[in-house]
Every structure is written in C-alpha cells, then in structure tokens.
Design a protein around this motif. Structure first.
Motif, PDB file in Angstrom:
ATOM      1  N   ILE A 238       0.859  -1.179   0.000  1.00 45.17           N
ATOM      2  CA  ILE A 238       0.000   0.000   0.000  1.00 45.17           C
ATOM      3  C   ILE A 238       0.902   1.238   0.000  1.00 45.17           C
ATOM      4  N   ALA A 239       0.637   2.144  -0.929  1.00 41.06           N
ATOM      5  CA  ALA A 239       1.482   3.325  -1.119  1.00 41.06           C
ATOM      6  C   ALA A 239       0.641   4.587  -1.011  1.00 41.06           C
ATOM      7  N   GLY A 240       1.297   5.718  -0.685  1.00 44.68           N
ATOM      8  CA  GLY A 240       0.562   6.983  -0.655  1.00 44.68           C
ATOM      9  C   GLY A 240       1.336   8.085   0.037  1.00 44.68           C
ATOM     10  N   GLY A 241       0.670   9.234   0.144  1.00 40.64           N
ATOM     11  CA  GLY A 241       1.236  10.369   0.858  1.00 40.64           C
ATOM     12  C   GLY A 241       1.674  11.523  -0.015  1.00 40.64           C
ATOM     13  N   GLU A 242       1.369  11.485  -1.320  1.00 40.81           N
ATOM     14  CA  GLU A 242       1.908  12.487  -2.231  1.00 40.81           C
ATOM     15  C   GLU A 242       1.453  13.913  -1.928  1.00 40.81           C
ATOM     16  N   MET A 243       0.252  14.072  -1.353  1.00 45.37           N
ATOM     17  CA  MET A 243      -0.262  15.419  -1.099  1.00 45.37           C
ATOM     18  C   MET A 243      -0.405  15.734   0.389  1.00 45.37           C
ATOM     19  N   ASN A 244       0.050  14.827   1.253  1.00 44.22           N
ATOM     20  CA  ASN A 244       0.085  15.173   2.675  1.00 44.22           C
ATOM     21  C   ASN A 244       1.056  16.325   2.865  1.00 44.22           C
ATOM     22  N   ARG A 245       0.707  17.260   3.748  1.00 51.85           N
ATOM     23  CA  ARG A 245       1.400  18.549   3.762  1.00 51.85           C
ATOM     24  C   ARG A 245       2.599  18.640   4.694  1.00 51.85           C
ATOM     25  N   ARG A 246       2.526  18.021   5.862  1.00 47.44           N
ATOM     26  CA  ARG A 246       3.459  18.366   6.929  1.00 47.44           C
ATOM     27  C   ARG A 246       4.242  17.131   7.389  1.00 47.44           C
ATOM     28  N   TRP A 247       5.383  17.385   8.039  1.00 48.18           N
ATOM     29  CA  TRP A 247       6.237  16.308   8.526  1.00 48.18           C
ATOM     30  C   TRP A 247       5.483  15.402   9.486  1.00 48.18           C
ATOM     31  N   HIS A 248       4.667  15.998  10.370  1.00 53.35           N
ATOM     32  CA  HIS A 248       4.005  15.175  11.383  1.00 53.35           C
ATOM     33  C   HIS A 248       2.959  14.250  10.771  1.00 53.35           C
ATOM     34  N   ASP A 249       2.433  14.578   9.580  1.00 51.33           N
ATOM     35  CA  ASP A 249       1.548  13.635   8.889  1.00 51.33           C
ATOM     36  C   ASP A 249       2.273  12.311   8.667  1.00 51.33           C
ATOM     37  N   PHE A 250       3.495  12.409   8.196  1.00 46.39           N
ATOM     38  CA  PHE A 250       4.259  11.202   7.873  1.00 46.39           C
ATOM     39  C   PHE A 250       4.754  10.511   9.129  1.00 46.39           C
ATOM     40  N   ARG A 251       5.060  11.278  10.174  1.00 44.22           N
ATOM     41  CA  ARG A 251       5.404  10.655  11.457  1.00 44.22           C
ATOM     42  C   ARG A 251       4.252   9.784  11.930  1.00 44.22           C
ATOM     43  N   ASP A 252       3.029  10.331  11.915  1.00 43.69           N
ATOM     44  CA  ASP A 252       1.877   9.583  12.428  1.00 43.69           C
ATOM     45  C   ASP A 252       1.521   8.420  11.512  1.00 43.69           C
ATOM     46  N   LEU A 253       1.592   8.630  10.200  1.00 44.06           N
ATOM     47  CA  LEU A 253       1.343   7.534   9.258  1.00 44.06           C
ATOM     48  C   LEU A 253       2.319   6.386   9.489  1.00 44.06           C
ATOM     49  N   ALA A 254       3.596   6.733   9.642  1.00 45.98           N
ATOM     50  CA  ALA A 254       4.606   5.692   9.839  1.00 45.98           C
ATOM     51  C   ALA A 254       4.450   4.999  11.181  1.00 45.98           C
ATOM     52  N   ASP A 255       4.125   5.759  12.229  1.00 48.26           N
ATOM     53  CA  ASP A 255       3.956   5.162  13.560  1.00 48.26           C
ATOM     54  C   ASP A 255       2.776   4.179  13.571  1.00 48.26           C
ATOM     55  N   LYS A 256       1.747   4.475  12.796  1.00 48.49           N
ATOM     56  CA  LYS A 256       0.586   3.596  12.728  1.00 48.49           C
ATOM     57  C   LYS A 256       0.764   2.464  11.715  1.00 48.49           C
ATOM     58  N   GLY A 257       1.827   2.519  10.916  1.00 42.81           N
ATOM     59  CA  GLY A 257       2.043   1.500   9.898  1.00 42.81           C
ATOM     60  C   GLY A 257       1.038   1.593   8.765  1.00 42.81           C
TER      61      GLY A 257
END
Length: 377
Positions: A238-257
C-alpha cells in the motif's frame, strides 16, 4: 553570501489536444508552472518550482539579507507559512540550488549521494480504453521501462481492473504494474465520493491475483487507521502520501504503519530539508521512501535528486503518457538538453552539474509567462 531578492513568476503552456487526466474530471487545456528565483550578492541565482507560492507575498523580508546556507531556519519559516497560508516549498528548492552551485556539487551528493541513477516507472495518466493501454504497455517495454503505473478513473472499478488485466495479458511478467486508486484527494471542483475500507479491500484482493506491485492511495489521505487495517488485510503493498502537507503527517502515518511505500513530493511537502527527514524516518521504520514526481521538469529533477540521495526504492516515478503527456509538455520550462530522459535499460540519471543541474528555457518562458497564476478551467 547574502540573499538580495526573491521573485515569483507564473507560466502556462497551452495544451492542444487537451489532457484529460485520470484524477481530474475537467480536461486540462493549459499546463501551469510557478518558478521562484532567489538572487544573491555573489551573482548566483537559485531556481525552484512546484506549488503556487500562495501567501508568500510580504514574507520576503524574512529571507533577504540572510545567508542561503541557514537552511534549518529558512525551512522553519516556510513551514510556518505552510501552516498559515500555502505550500511555499519551491523556495527551499531554490535555496538548495544556490547551495549546490556555490559548492560546485549536485544536490543529491550534498544530501547523501547514495546513487547516481534509479530505475524509472512509466507513470501513465490519460483516460484511454483497455486495449489502447495494453498496446502502450508493449511500447513501454520496448523503450526499456521495467515498470508502469495505471491510474483508475472509471465510475465502475471493475472497468479499471479490466485495464490491468489487459495490460498483464499483453506484457506478461516483462514489467511490474503499479496501480493508483486516486482516492486520497480530489481536485477542488471534484465532489464525487471515494472508496471505503471494504471496497479498497475488494480491489486489493483482485489486484493481488494480477501480481500488482503496489496499490496507491486507496483511501483518504488522513484515514491513517483504516490504511493500516488495509495493509494487514492484503498482501499487496500500500502506497501513498503524495499530497500530505506536513512532517508530522508522515510521522503519524509511519507510527501507525499506514503505508508500505511513502511518497511525499519534495516540491510540495517540505522541500529538500524536510523531505530528507521524512525519508530517514519512514525508512527507519522499514518502509520504502519513493517520492511522487508529477509536477513539471523542475519537480521531477528535485525528486530525482532526493531519491538518489537517500532512497532504497527500486523505482522512481517518471510522468510520461504520450501523446497527451510528453517530455516536451512536462519539461517545457527547461532547456532541451537538461530534460530528464530514460535510457535503454530503464534508468533515469541524476544530473552531475552543480545544484539542480538545469538552465531554464528563456524563450519558452517569454512565450508562456502570464500575469496571474492558473488553477484550471
């Protein structure tokens, strides 16, 4: 060295025939580009491109007179502007272009220098019938591509799956196939509903049967928990995240897997400074960093530098779907000799010239300059 000025200009190239993109219900009759020029007292000019720089006017004073190398401070101010107004990350790109030119090095070497080439996946975007898409896939194999991406767009997703079936039947195992569900975000004027978890699971299981490499953006970009559930319910990446805006979006996405493959676009989410931090974080979690690149030629170059600096990904997106999406259309703001091509073995090579490694096509810029930014029909 000091920053002496910042200039933003807008350009739009007419598209005839129009481009009917899979993610946009309205035909695109122009292709707009925003360019940021940063001037210095040493005569070095940095150039960046990406989003519209909405809300930047009036903030120039926080950069002028400063050393371009103070990137942590500059990036923090841009992040603050992002919170209050719009994505002004092309400024970060332009500042790194200055740094590379001053140091006499391509940016990817300054950020990690992991590799100087990466395999391209042919990222398709047009709405065409299954038979035509299958024939084009055969052509991409002959060009040297080792992977391609198909974007879903039909109201009935079964029609989209038929396109994947046709392509797989045409090329066998000669290329990997990625699929973009186009569910994570919408154009401002698009109010159609998106998939829920149950539908995403059904689609993923059908694509598993066809040996699809990844399913991209199958749910809303902020549906972190259900994206993680989807990952547990299917064997497909599963891939994604191209339009997420901020660093913490990716922190939370990664922490949740939430994703196997993270796709922040360097020119839309953080510039080089912050995207490298995202890449380091998600890769430390065992995920793949594979940036989105679909903007213009400068955006492709920036993400090529970023991927070659630090990424473990096998492939990088190469926007290409002739005749409606060609190198000439995508890269019209670049001199022809600086446009990114794919070699016979399917690789993109990062430029070895200092900075981003390009010069703008001044004649094209004079022809296509507009007074205000263009957002669509």
């Amino acid at each position: 060295m000091k920053i002496t000025g910042i200039e933003i200009k807008q350009y739009a190239k007419p598209l005839d025939p129009p481009f009917l993109a899979s993610w946009d219900p309205n035909p695109r009759v122009k292709f707009a580009s925003t360019i940021v020029y940063v001037y210095t007292d040493e005569g070095i000019t940095g150039i960046g491109s990406g989003d519209l720089m909405t809300g930047f006017a009036g903030h120039e004073k926080f950069f002028i007179g400063k050393d371009p190398f103070e990137m942590e401070n500059h990036n923090k101010i841009i992040d603050n502007i992002d919170f209050h107004y719009g994505r002004c990350w092309p400024l970060d790109i332009a500042l790194w272009d200055i740094i590379g030119k001053k140091c006499g090095q391509p940016i990817y070497k300054l950020l990690g220098g992991k590799q100087d080439k990466i395999k391209a996946y042919c990222s398709c975007g047009a709405r065409i019938p299954a038979e035509e898409r299958a024939e084009k896939a055969r052509e991409y194999v002959e060009m040297g591509f080792k992977a391609m991406k198909i974007r879903f767009h039909h109201e009935d997703v079964r029609e989209d799956i038929k396109v994947v079936e046709a392509v797989r039947g045409a090329i066998g195992d000669k290329m990997e196939i990625m699929v973009d569900g186009n569910q994570a975000w919408k154009m401002p004027w698009d109010v159609e509903r998106i998939w829920d978890l149950k539908k995403a699971v059904k689609v993923a299981r059908e694509l598993e049967k066809l040996g699809v490499y990844w399913l991209e953006e199958p749910l809303h970009h902020a549906d972190y928990d259900n994206l993680a559930r989807l990952r547990e319910m299917t064997d497909i990446r599963i891939a994604g995240g191209e339009m997420n805006r901020r660093w913490h979006d990716f922190r939370d996405l990664a922490d949740k897997g939430s994703y196997d493959v993270y796709q922040p676009d360097t020119v839309l989410c953080g510039g080089f400074t912050r995207t490298k931090k995202i890449a380091d974080y998600v890769q430390s979690k065992g995920a793949v960093f594979c940036p989105h690149t679909w903007s213009n030629g400068v955006g492709l170059l920036a993400n090529l530098h970023m991927a070659c600096a630090v990424s473990d990904a096998e492939y990088l997106e190469y926007p290409f779907d002739p005749p409606v999406w060609t190198v000439d259309r995508r890269d019209y703001i670049l001199k022809e000799e600086d446009r990114v091509l794919v070699d016979k073995d399917g690789y993109m090579h990062v430029p070895q010239k200092p900075g981003l490694g390009f010069e703008p096509d001044e004649e094209a810029l004079k022809e296509y300059e507009i007074k205000d930014y263009y957002v669509g029909e």
